[in-house]
Design a protein around this motif. Structure first.
Motif, PDB file in Angstrom:
ATOM      1  N   UNK A 260       0.821  -1.217   0.000  1.00 30.05           N
ATOM      2  CA  UNK A 260       0.000   0.000   0.000  1.00 30.05           C
ATOM      3  C   UNK A 260       0.852   1.263   0.000  1.00 30.05           C
ATOM      4  N   UNK A 261       0.245   2.372  -0.417  1.00 32.77           N
ATOM      5  CA  UNK A 261       0.929   3.662  -0.382  1.00 32.77           C
ATOM      6  C   UNK A 261       1.249   4.049   1.063  1.00 32.77           C
ATOM      7  N   UNK A 262       2.375   4.704   1.237  1.00 26.79           N
ATOM      8  CA  UNK A 262       2.749   5.204   2.560  1.00 26.79           C
ATOM      9  C   UNK A 262       2.477   6.702   2.631  1.00 26.79           C
ATOM     10  N   UNK A 263       2.199   7.196   3.826  1.00 22.82           N
ATOM     11  CA  UNK A 263       1.910   8.628   4.010  1.00 22.82           C
ATOM     12  C   UNK A 263       3.108   9.472   3.577  1.00 22.82           C
ATOM     13  N   UNK A 264       2.831  10.520   2.802  1.00 25.95           N
ATOM     14  CA  UNK A 264       3.877  11.389   2.289  1.00 25.95           C
ATOM     15  C   UNK A 264       4.638  10.815   1.106  1.00 25.95           C
ATOM     16  N   UNK A 265       4.227   9.651   0.626  1.00 32.94           N
ATOM     17  CA  UNK A 265       4.946   8.975  -0.470  1.00 32.94           C
ATOM     18  C   UNK A 265       4.394   9.387  -1.841  1.00 32.94           C
ATOM     19  N   UNK A 266       5.312   9.582  -2.805  1.00 29.60           N
ATOM     20  CA  UNK A 266       4.935   9.858  -4.199  1.00 29.60           C
ATOM     21  C   UNK A 266       5.398   8.704  -5.081  1.00 29.60           C
ATOM     22  N   UNK A 267       4.474   8.153  -5.809  1.00 31.59           N
ATOM     23  CA  UNK A 267       4.780   7.083  -6.769  1.00 31.59           C
ATOM     24  C   UNK A 267       4.447   7.591  -8.159  1.00 31.59           C
ATOM     25  N   UNK A 268       5.403   7.479  -9.086  1.00 31.54           N
ATOM     26  CA  UNK A 268       5.181   7.888 -10.470  1.00 31.54           C
ATOM     27  C   UNK A 268       4.771   6.667 -11.288  1.00 31.54           C
TER      28      UNK A 268
ATOM     29  N   UNK B 246      -6.898   7.987 -18.407  1.00 35.57           N
ATOM     30  CA  UNK B 246      -5.749   8.311 -19.248  1.00 35.57           C
ATOM     31  C   UNK B 246      -5.911   7.656 -20.607  1.00 35.57           C
ATOM     32  N   UNK B 247      -5.700   8.436 -21.650  1.00 40.25           N
ATOM     33  CA  UNK B 247      -5.665   7.908 -23.017  1.00 40.25           C
ATOM     34  C   UNK B 247      -4.312   8.251 -23.616  1.00 40.25           C
ATOM     35  N   UNK B 248      -3.621   7.264 -24.129  1.00 39.57           N
ATOM     36  CA  UNK B 248      -2.324   7.504 -24.765  1.00 39.57           C
ATOM     37  C   UNK B 248      -2.300   6.806 -26.116  1.00 39.57           C
ATOM     38  N   UNK B 249      -1.477   7.304 -27.005  1.00 40.35           N
ATOM     39  CA  UNK B 249      -1.329   6.703 -28.327  1.00 40.35           C
ATOM     40  C   UNK B 249       0.139   6.766 -28.748  1.00 40.35           C
ATOM     41  N   UNK B 250       0.767   5.604 -28.728  1.00 45.05           N
ATOM     42  CA  UNK B 250       2.159   5.449 -29.165  1.00 45.05           C
ATOM     43  C   UNK B 250       3.097   6.441 -28.469  1.00 45.05           C
ATOM     44  N   UNK B 251       3.009   6.514 -27.168  1.00 44.34           N
ATOM     45  CA  UNK B 251       3.897   7.430 -26.447  1.00 44.34           C
ATOM     46  C   UNK B 251       4.055   6.979 -25.005  1.00 44.34           C
ATOM     47  N   UNK B 252       4.990   7.643 -24.320  1.00 38.54           N
ATOM     48  CA  UNK B 252       5.192   7.421 -22.892  1.00 38.54           C
ATOM     49  C   UNK B 252       4.449   8.504 -22.117  1.00 38.54           C
ATOM     50  N   UNK B 253       3.882   8.109 -20.968  1.00 36.68           N
ATOM     51  CA  UNK B 253       3.124   9.042 -20.148  1.00 36.68           C
ATOM     52  C   UNK B 253       3.501   8.803 -18.687  1.00 36.68           C
ATOM     53  N   UNK B 254       3.793   9.882 -17.922  1.00 37.05           N
ATOM     54  CA  UNK B 254       4.124   9.743 -16.500  1.00 37.05           C
ATOM     55  C   UNK B 254       3.103  10.506 -15.663  1.00 37.05           C
ATOM     56  N   UNK B 255       2.592   9.843 -14.617  1.00 40.71           N
ATOM     57  CA  UNK B 255       1.565  10.438 -13.755  1.00 40.71           C
ATOM     58  C   UNK B 255       2.008  10.275 -12.294  1.00 40.71           C
ATOM     59  N   UNK B 256       2.378  11.354 -11.617  1.00 39.12           N
ATOM     60  CA  UNK B 256       2.732  11.242 -10.199  1.00 39.12           C
ATOM     61  C   UNK B 256       1.482  11.108  -9.327  1.00 39.12           C
ATOM     62  N   UNK B 257       1.560  10.219  -8.335  1.00 36.14           N
ATOM     63  CA  UNK B 257       0.461   9.986  -7.393  1.00 36.14           C
ATOM     64  C   UNK B 257       1.023  10.133  -5.970  1.00 36.14           C
ATOM     65  N   UNK B 258       0.395  10.993  -5.161  1.00 33.40           N
ATOM     66  CA  UNK B 258       0.913  11.279  -3.817  1.00 33.40           C
ATOM     67  C   UNK B 258      -0.171  11.094  -2.760  1.00 33.40           C
ATOM     68  N   UNK B 259       0.195  10.366  -1.680  1.00 34.73           N
ATOM     69  CA  UNK B 259      -0.649  10.295  -0.492  1.00 34.73           C
ATOM     70  C   UNK B 259      -0.109  11.330   0.504  1.00 34.73           C
ATOM     71  N   UNK B 260      -0.970  12.233   0.966  1.00 39.56           N
ATOM     72  CA  UNK B 260      -0.472  13.324   1.818  1.00 39.56           C
ATOM     73  C   UNK B 260       0.042  12.816   3.172  1.00 39.56           C
ATOM     74  N   UNK B 261       0.679  13.723   3.916  1.00 48.15           N
ATOM     75  CA  UNK B 261       1.340  13.359   5.173  1.00 48.15           C
ATOM     76  C   UNK B 261       0.357  12.794   6.197  1.00 48.15           C
ATOM     77  N   UNK B 262      -0.880  13.210   6.163  1.00 51.68           N
ATOM     78  CA  UNK B 262      -1.876  12.740   7.125  1.00 51.68           C
ATOM     79  C   UNK B 262      -2.554  11.449   6.677  1.00 51.68           C
ATOM     80  N   UNK B 263      -2.327  11.069   5.413  1.00 45.64           N
ATOM     81  CA  UNK B 263      -2.934   9.841   4.901  1.00 45.64           C
ATOM     82  C   UNK B 263      -4.407   9.969   4.627  1.00 45.64           C
TER      83      UNK B 263
END
Length: 505
Positions: free
Chosen positions: A40-48, A82-99
């Motif tokens: 699971x995501x951890x508090x304050x953690x950012x996963x791309x 998200x819709x992509x077509x023949x490309x790379x896409x990066x999306x950062x996802x962050x759970x805040x410090x309080x969770x």
């Protein structure tokens, strides 16, 4: 005369039937391509989230451990689409410090979702359709990947020690088939249209056609992914593939007819007439199977009134509309390649014996007459060969005179052996393993496609294989089902600088 026909009620979960079951429409309701983070995501953690390829995805969260329970659409909390077509896409996802809040940035927009404090959340990707691969990177660093859970959707394959999740099939659960079989001489007409995205056509859409000699109901057990969101079978489907029609070829009518027990003829309005040999000889009837992708298709059947044989029906497939290549509209039972090879053999025989051949129109009429007497191509060729052998044995050959009046008899100076067509065909099995190791399949495939020996769909299957050996194997299996002349293959090997393979064929 047009008859109404229906699609079978046995169809993929992503197919909807309307118009009294005569219209099938692609509708992606069931998603079998999902993958979740192993922890699971951890508090304050950012996963791309790093996505590659082409497809339509949903990014979100599960609130239960994916290892402990089966996933359903109802437990998924979507963050963004998200819709992509023949490309790379990066999306950062962050759970805040309080969770208590998850935020995600995509296309300069920030999406948020609130949760109760200390709720465990597993980052999840659902691929609605498409060929997409995904990675999870802690703080966006390739040096710190996060693995995916071993429990995932049926259309997902985990690679690189579970750090990469990729879809296996572009478009699972999107198969349908016509309820009634077609018999020799019958023609099915499929009116195909793309599904509009607003007022625009989608960037990609297709209809894939197969035929099957047995009831397609039997495919559900071994090839569950064709109909339901089950595991993708590793074995090759027993159906005979005709072609995958895309873009302009997938608009308007596509016609399919059973010519004889072993041959199916087909074409789209914007492309040439084609034929395909069945994997197994039929009993005079076959089922037509479709895979839809962003398309809707309406089916009807046409049988010409008063037809005593299949010639008129085949002619309707070949000659309508008028923009079909004229050379392909003559003698529909013979492909252009086979006709050319027959004429070349007659020409070679003429050069050896010194006998003048008849004009091309007369040859065409003779070939057409033979079509009515024989259903299988090799039987017709064997008959022609036998006739020539007898002529050589007797040292005489009777042909129309050059003036068109009477018959002239010419003496043949010496008996000359005329090889049967089967003697002149390539033999792929004889040196199969050596060819897999020594061939360069891409230039060979280019030439085979250019000469219309393989179809566009077959070309794509060959050139998208992941390794040279697998590409060679796919190419050999495809051409083993075709009647390719050794002389033609020798020419192609010369042109692709692979002369050393001539003796292996």
């Amino acid at each position: 005369m047009t008859e109404k026909v229906k699609f079978s009620s046995t169809h993929g979960q992503n197919i909807t039937l309307t118009n009294s079951s005569s219209t099938a429409t692609w509708s992606p309701k069931q998603f079998s391509g999902w993958a979740s983070s192993s922890s699971p995501l951890e508090q304050g953690q950012t996963v791309v989230v790093e996505l590659n390829g082409s497809g339509h995805c949903e990014l979100g969260l599960f609130k239960e451990d994916p290892e402990a329970t089966n996933r359903t659409k109802q437990t998924f909390k979507q963050i963004n689409e998200i819709r992509i077509h023949k490309r790379k896409c990066v999306i950062p996802v962050t759970l805040n410090e309080r969770g208590t809040e998850v935020s995600s940035q995509f296309l300069e927009k920030t999406f948020t979702k609130s949760f109760d404090r200390n709720t465990k959340l597993w980052l999840t990707i659902i691929v609605k359709f498409g060929k997409v691969s995904a990675k999870l990177l802690l703080n966006g660093s390739p040096e710190n990947p996060i693995s995916f859970s071993r429990n995932h959707g049926a259309n997902i394959n985990l690679e690189e020690n579970n750090y990469t999740a990729s879809t296996i099939m572009l478009n699972p659960s999107s198969t349908c088939y016509v309820k009634e079989k077609i018999t020799i001489g019958e023609e099915l007409s499929f009116q195909c249209e793309p599904l509009l995205d607003g007022d625009r056509e989608p960037s990609r859409f297709h209809v894939k056609f197969d035929v099957y000699e047995r009831n397609p109901e039997g495919l559900k057990k071994e090839f569950k992914h064709l109909f339901d969101s089950g595991p993708v079978s590793a074995s090759e489907s027993p159906t005979t593939n005709l072609e995958t029609f895309e873009k302009d070829d997938c608009k308007g009518k596509i016609l399919v007819t059973l010519i004889n027990e072993r041959t199916v003829g087909y074409r789209a309005a914007s492309s040439k007439y084609n034929e395909q040999t069945l994997r197994n000889g039929s009993d005079g009837s076959v089922w037509v199977i479709l895979e839809l992708y962003r398309t809707t298709v309406t089916v009807s059947k046409r049988r010409e009134s008063g037809v005593s044989n299949n010639t008129n029906v085949v002619d309707s497939v070949v000659r309508e509309p008028s923009n079909v290549d004229a050379e392909n509209s003559i003698d529909p039972f013979l492909s252009h390649q086979d006709k050319t090879e027959l004429k070349r053999q007659v020409s070679d025989y003429s050069e050896v014996t010194g006998v003048k051949t008849v004009d091309e129109n007369t040859t065409d009429r003779r070939l057409a007459a033979l079509e009515f007497e024989h259903t299988l191509l090799h039987e017709k060729v064997d008959k022609i060969t036998h006739t020539l052998q007898n002529a050589v044995a007797c040292n005489t050959l009777s042909l129309p005179s050059s003036s068109g009046k009477g018959v002239m008899t010419r003496q043949i100076s010496a008996p000359t052996r005329i090889c049967s067509l089967d003697d002149r065909l390539i033999n792929v099995r004889r040196n199969f393993t050596h060819l897999i190791k020594d061939m360069h399949c891409v230039p060979l495939s280019d030439k085979l496609f250019e000469r219309e020996i393989i179809t566009r769909n077959e070309y794509q299957e060959i050139t998208t294989e992941s390794t040279p050996d697998s590409g060679n194997r796919k190419l050999l299996l495809i051409i083993s089902k075709k009647r390719v002349m050794k002389s033609k293959m020798d020419e192609i090997l010369d042109e692709t600088e692979q002369k050393h393979l001539k003796d292996l064929f």
